[in-house]
Scaffold this motif. Sequence first.
Motif, PDB file in Angstrom:
ATOM      1  N   UNK A 132      12.312 -11.224  26.638  1.00 40.56           N
ATOM      2  CA  UNK A 132      12.564 -12.545  26.049  1.00 40.56           C
ATOM      3  C   UNK A 132      13.296 -13.458  27.024  1.00 40.56           C
ATOM      4  N   UNK A 133      14.342 -12.924  27.655  1.00 40.60           N
ATOM      5  CA  UNK A 133      15.099 -13.741  28.610  1.00 40.60           C
ATOM      6  C   UNK A 133      14.211 -14.145  29.788  1.00 40.60           C
ATOM      7  N   UNK A 134      13.444 -13.194  30.318  1.00 42.31           N
ATOM      8  CA  UNK A 134      12.610 -13.490  31.466  1.00 42.31           C
ATOM      9  C   UNK A 134      11.510 -14.487  31.169  1.00 42.31           C
ATOM     10  N   UNK A 135      10.861 -14.367  30.007  1.00 43.62           N
ATOM     11  CA  UNK A 135       9.788 -15.301  29.659  1.00 43.62           C
ATOM     12  C   UNK A 135      10.344 -16.715  29.466  1.00 43.62           C
ATOM     13  N   UNK A 136      11.453 -16.845  28.768  1.00 44.49           N
ATOM     14  CA  UNK A 136      12.029 -18.169  28.529  1.00 44.49           C
ATOM     15  C   UNK A 136      12.478 -18.807  29.840  1.00 44.49           C
ATOM     16  N   UNK A 137      13.233 -18.053  30.656  1.00 43.27           N
ATOM     17  CA  UNK A 137      13.738 -18.615  31.908  1.00 43.27           C
ATOM     18  C   UNK A 137      12.604 -18.911  32.883  1.00 43.27           C
ATOM     19  N   UNK A 138      11.665 -17.990  33.027  1.00 40.13           N
ATOM     20  CA  UNK A 138      10.562 -18.213  33.955  1.00 40.13           C
ATOM     21  C   UNK A 138       9.646 -19.343  33.529  1.00 40.13           C
ATOM     22  N   UNK A 139       9.369 -19.451  32.224  1.00 37.09           N
ATOM     23  CA  UNK A 139       8.517 -20.538  31.743  1.00 37.09           C
ATOM     24  C   UNK A 139       9.180 -21.897  31.945  1.00 37.09           C
ATOM     25  N   UNK A 140      10.478 -21.979  31.664  1.00 37.04           N
ATOM     26  CA  UNK A 140      11.185 -23.247  31.875  1.00 37.04           C
ATOM     27  C   UNK A 140      11.202 -23.627  33.350  1.00 37.04           C
TER      28      UNK A 140
END
Length: 321
Positions: A132-140
């Motif tokens: 969850x953290x990686x998807x949110x940070x990477x997508x942003x």
Amino acid sequence: MKGAPEPPAVPEPPAAPERPAEAGTGPAPRPSAVTARDLARATATRRRRGARLKLWVGAVCTLLVVVPVALAQVLPLPGANDQDLSRRRLAPLTDGHLFGTDQLGRDVLSRVLHGGQVSLSVGVLAVVVSGLIGVVAGAAAGYYGRWVDTVVSRLLEAQMSLPLLMMLLLVVALFGPSVTVITCVIAIAQWPEVARLTRSLVLVEREKPYVAAARVLGLPRIAVLTRHVIPNIVRQASLVVLLLLAQAVLLESALSYLGAGPQRPFATWGRIISDGQDYITTSWWLVTLPGLVIVLLVVGVNLLGDGLRDRTRRRATEGSR
């Protein structure tokens, strides 16, 4: 002198009328030089066969570990902490103990299965949080760019430059070796892998025509990101999360082996190996059998993830043609 008279021209025979093609049949297929043996030896066929083999072997290895661990509470096994000093260090397949007993007379199979519940729970929770953290940070970072991309990229570089195991031991020493702390520590240690892949995927997706069309229609940027971009890249990101499960289990086992994992009465895989290492020359099963369970799970998860990744790439290649 007059020339000989030319012979009269012979009229050509009339051409045979074309036969009408039968209904539902086309022209006869031309014979191909490619044989079935050539198709079987083709690179694409070998890759497809290899991906299928990875899926089957990975699924079997993973299920051989996950299913008994999940059913540990209902299987007819002694308690994980039940001691019987009269049956210390029994060899495997002795007196109904499939994996033998340890130095305190506890059933090793029961301890491995109950300890697997703790290790797998920590690993699954850790990869879910890190995903969850990686998807949110990477997508942003990939979609917005500019200062958001700069901040996320610097955080990734800073964390990846630190020694992983030393960082985990430091955090556990500061906050205590509880299950919650171990889960959060492993999740924080693994989110850069997911963030890097998500950022690269979003950088490709944001340049596609459907994103430009959504912007022309007046959709907010956050809506375009959450409704259109992330759903298109979540499958590839989830494969990395699956591969990180094996790493999370290994990290938890390493911490438990070093004494920084969940404390007693939790019987984790790393602690079982740590407790049995003093008897490795006389009672090999105390270390070997729990180690083989860890190896089986890690190999199964890696093969399963590789097979799914190969299948996803092949479908994406076939869809783009």
